[in-house]
Write an enzyme that holds these catalytic residues in place. Structure first.
Site, mmCIF file in Angstrom:
data_model
loop_
_atom_site.group_PDB
_atom_site.id
_atom_site.type_symbol
_atom_site.label_atom_id
_atom_site.label_comp_id
_atom_site.label_asym_id
_atom_site.label_seq_id
_atom_site.Cartn_x
_atom_site.Cartn_y
_atom_site.Cartn_z
ATOM 1 C CD GLU A 58 -2.870 -1.111 2.375
ATOM 2 O OE1 GLU A 58 -2.375 -1.346 3.503
ATOM 3 O OE2 GLU A 58 -4.071 -0.852 2.213
ATOM 4 C CD GLU A 113 -3.371 -6.925 3.745
ATOM 5 O OE1 GLU A 113 -3.200 -7.763 2.836
ATOM 6 O OE2 GLU A 113 -2.801 -5.826 3.752
HETATM 7 C C1 1HE Z 1 7.509 -8.685 11.807
HETATM 8 C C2 1HE Z 1 6.733 -8.540 10.641
HETATM 9 C C3 1HE Z 1 5.498 -7.849 10.740
HETATM 10 C C4 1HE Z 1 8.515 -9.643 10.126
HETATM 11 N N1 1HE Z 1 5.156 -7.371 11.951
HETATM 12 N N2 1HE Z 1 7.100 -8.186 12.962
HETATM 13 N N3 1HE Z 1 2.555 -8.679 7.022
HETATM 14 C C5 1HE Z 1 2.803 -9.997 6.871
HETATM 15 O O1 1HE Z 1 1.932 -10.810 7.032
HETATM 16 C C6 1HE Z 1 4.212 -10.376 6.565
HETATM 17 C C7 1HE Z 1 4.857 -11.002 7.783
HETATM 18 N N4 1HE Z 1 6.274 -11.246 7.572
HETATM 19 C C8 1HE Z 1 6.759 -12.256 6.825
HETATM 20 O O2 1HE Z 1 6.020 -12.999 6.189
HETATM 21 C C9 1HE Z 1 8.246 -12.438 6.780
HETATM 22 O O3 1HE Z 1 8.775 -11.827 7.942
HETATM 23 C C10 1HE Z 1 8.928 -11.807 5.545
HETATM 24 C C11 1HE Z 1 8.533 -12.636 4.300
HETATM 25 C C12 1HE Z 1 8.527 -10.347 5.345
HETATM 26 C C13 1HE Z 1 10.457 -11.833 5.739
HETATM 27 O O4 1HE Z 1 10.874 -13.146 6.073
HETATM 28 P P1 1HE Z 1 12.296 -13.372 6.769
HETATM 29 O O5 1HE Z 1 12.510 -14.855 6.868
HETATM 30 O O6 1HE Z 1 13.332 -12.564 6.095
HETATM 31 O O7 1HE Z 1 12.154 -12.725 8.243
HETATM 32 P P2 1HE Z 1 11.440 -13.326 9.535
HETATM 33 O O8 1HE Z 1 12.390 -14.269 10.245
HETATM 34 O O9 1HE Z 1 10.098 -13.845 9.241
HETATM 35 O O10 1HE Z 1 11.238 -12.022 10.426
HETATM 36 C C14 1HE Z 1 12.342 -11.341 11.021
HETATM 37 C C15 1HE Z 1 11.820 -10.563 12.198
HETATM 38 O O11 1HE Z 1 10.903 -9.568 11.732
HETATM 39 C C16 1HE Z 1 11.033 -11.433 13.167
HETATM 40 O O12 1HE Z 1 11.201 -10.877 14.454
HETATM 41 P P3 1HE Z 1 12.217 -11.534 15.540
HETATM 42 O O13 1HE Z 1 12.138 -10.624 16.720
HETATM 43 O O14 1HE Z 1 11.684 -12.926 15.757
HETATM 44 O O15 1HE Z 1 13.562 -11.533 14.860
HETATM 45 C C17 1HE Z 1 9.604 -11.207 12.735
HETATM 46 O O16 1HE Z 1 8.662 -11.441 13.770
HETATM 47 C C18 1HE Z 1 9.648 -9.754 12.375
HETATM 48 N N5 1HE Z 1 8.595 -9.366 11.442
HETATM 49 N N6 1HE Z 1 7.370 -9.134 9.611
HETATM 50 C C19 1HE Z 1 5.948 -7.538 13.016
HETATM 51 N N7 1HE Z 1 4.700 -7.640 9.681
HETATM 52 C C20 1HE Z 1 -3.095 -1.233 7.902
HETATM 53 S S1 1HE Z 1 -3.546 -2.647 7.088
HETATM 54 C C21 1HE Z 1 -2.132 -3.459 6.500
HETATM 55 C C22 1HE Z 1 -2.238 -4.887 6.818
HETATM 56 C C23 1HE Z 1 -0.983 -5.626 6.541
HETATM 57 O O17 1HE Z 1 0.057 -5.082 6.296
HETATM 58 S S2 1HE Z 1 -1.119 -7.303 6.623
HETATM 59 C C24 1HE Z 1 0.455 -7.919 6.217
HETATM 60 C C25 1HE Z 1 1.310 -8.115 7.416
#
Ligand code: 1HE
Length: 262
Positions: free
Chosen positions: A115, A135
Site C-alpha cells: 500500500e 491480510e
Molecule cells: C515482523 C513482521 C510484521 C517480520 N510485523 N514483525 N505482514 C505480513 O503478514 C508479513 C509477515 N512477515 C513475513 O512474512 C516475513 O517476515 C517476511 C517474508 C517479510 C520476511 O521473512 P524473513 O525470513 O526474512 O524474516 P522473519 O524471520 O520472518 O522475520 C524477522 C523478524 O521480523 C522477526 O522478528 P524476531 O524478533 O523474531 O527476529 C519477525 O517477527 C519480524 N517481522 N514481519 C511484526 N509484519 C493497515 S492494514 C495493513 C495490513 C498488513 O500489512 S497485513 C500484512 C502483514
C-alpha cells in the site's frame, strides 16, 4: 535514543527516504508512520522529488503484527476521538503532495508495504521483489488505502485473487499488472530509482504537481468533468519557467526527446 526508523538524506533536489527497521523487516508501527510523516513533509519543503526505499533485506513487511495484536487485545488503547487514519494521512501526503515520489522495491513488498509503495508515482523493483496482500491469512483487512489505490491500478480481479488466495506476484507479474514500471537485476532498484528521480526533477515543478495531483482526480471523474478539470489546469496562467522552456524548444536548444528512452 535508538536508530531512527526512517533515514533522510538530501542529494541535490532529491530526498532519499529509507524505511529503517530492518530487524523487523521494516514492518510499519505507529512510530515509523510518525517519522515517515516528518520526512515526507521535510521533502515537500526542500526537495523537488523523493525516492522511497527499504534498508535491509526487503522493502516492507507491512503492518507491525505485534503492535496490531497489542491493539486487538486492548494492550494499546484506542484513541478516545475518531480521527483520520494515520496511514491514510501520510500515504496521501506522498501521493497527493507537491512532489513526485519514486519507490525502489526489493524483497517482500507486502500488505501495508505494498500500500505504501503504491502511494508512490513511479515504482521500480529488482528481481528479488515479491508483491502480496496476506491480510486474509492474518484475519485482518487492508487499511492503508489499498482498496482504493491498489484496486485502481491492478483491477478488482487481480486484487481479489491476491487477497483471497494469498498469491504472491513475481516482478514479471508486477510489471504486467502495473505494480511496477521497471525491473532491475538484484540490488539495482535504488540506483534506477535515483536515475529516474533525477530525470523527473528536471521537469517543471508546476507540471510535476499537475501530473500527480490532476491525473488521479480526473481518473475519478466523468468524461465531461475530467475534460473540464484538464482545461482549467492546462489553460491556467503559465509561470515564466514555461515560457523559457517553450522558447528553448522553439529556438532549437531543447534536449532531444530521444535522449529519454527507457
Ligand atoms: C515482523 C513482521 C510484521 C517480520 N510485523 N514483525 N505482514 C505480513 O503478514 C508479513 C509477515 N512477515 C513475513 O512474512 C516475513 O517476515 C517476511 C517474508 C517479510 C520476511 O521473512 P524473513 O525470513 O526474512 O524474516 P522473519 O524471520 O520472518 O522475520 C524477522 C523478524 O521480523 C522477526 O522478528 P524476531 O524478533 O523474531 O527476529 C519477525 O517477527 C519480524 N517481522 N514481519 C511484526 N509484519 C493497515 S492494514 C495493513 C495490513 C498488513 O500489512 S497485513 C500484512 C502483514
Amino acid at each position: 535514543m535508538g536508530e531512527p526508523l526512517i533515514t533522510y538524506e538530501l542529494d541535490g533536489a532529491i530526498a532519499l527516504i529509507g524505511l529503517n527497521r530492518p530487524d523487523k523487516r521494516n514492518a510499519i508501527n505507529d512510530s515509523l508512520i510518525d517519522e515517515l510523516r516528518v520526512a515526507v513533509l521535510r521533502a515537500h519543503d526542500e526537495a523537488d522529488v523523493a525516492v522511497l526505499f527499504g534498508h535491509g533485506s526487503n522493502f516492507c513487511a507491512g503492518l507491525d503484527l505485534a503492535e496490531a495484536l497489542a491493539r486487538a487485545t486492548g494492550q494499546i488503547k484506542p484513541p478516545r476521538k475518531r480521527r483520520r487514519h494515520n496511514w491514510h494521512e501520510v500515504f496521501d501526503l506522498i501521493a497527493r503532495g507537491p512532489i513526485p515520489f519514486v519507490a525502489a522495491l526489493h524483497g517482500a513488498v507486502v500488505g501495508g508495504g505494498l500500500e505504501l509503495a503504491m502511494a508512490a508515482h513511479v515504482r521500480v523493483c529488482d528481481d528479488s521483489a515479491l508483491f502480496g496482500l496476506p491480510e486474509g491469512q492474518r484475519g485482518i483487512f487492508v487499511g492503508g488505502g489499498g482498496t482504493v489505490r491498489i484496486q485502481r491500478v491492478v483491477g478488482t480481479t487481480v486484487m481479489m485473487d491476491m487477497m483471497l488466495t494469498g498469491r504472491l506476484l513475481s516482478p514479471a507479474e508486477g510489471l504486467q499488472e502495473h505494480v511496477v514500471r521497471y525491473v532491475t537485476p538484484a540490488g539495482q532498484a535504488l540506483a534506477k530509482a535515483r536515475e529516474l528521480a533525477l530525470r523527473i526533477g528536471k521537469n517543471s515543478v508546476d507540471t510535476n504537481w499537475m501530473i500527480i495531483n490532476v491525473l488521479p482526480r480526473v481518473q475519478d471523474l466523468s468524461h465531461d468533468d475530467g475534460l473540464f478539470v484538464e482545461q482549467l489546469n492546462s489553460a491556467r496562467a503559465r509561470p515564466p519557467e514555461a515560457e523559457a522552456r517553450l522558447r528553448e524548444f522553439v529556438d532549437g536548444k531543447a534536449k532531444k526527446l530521444q535522449d529519454n528512452q527507457a
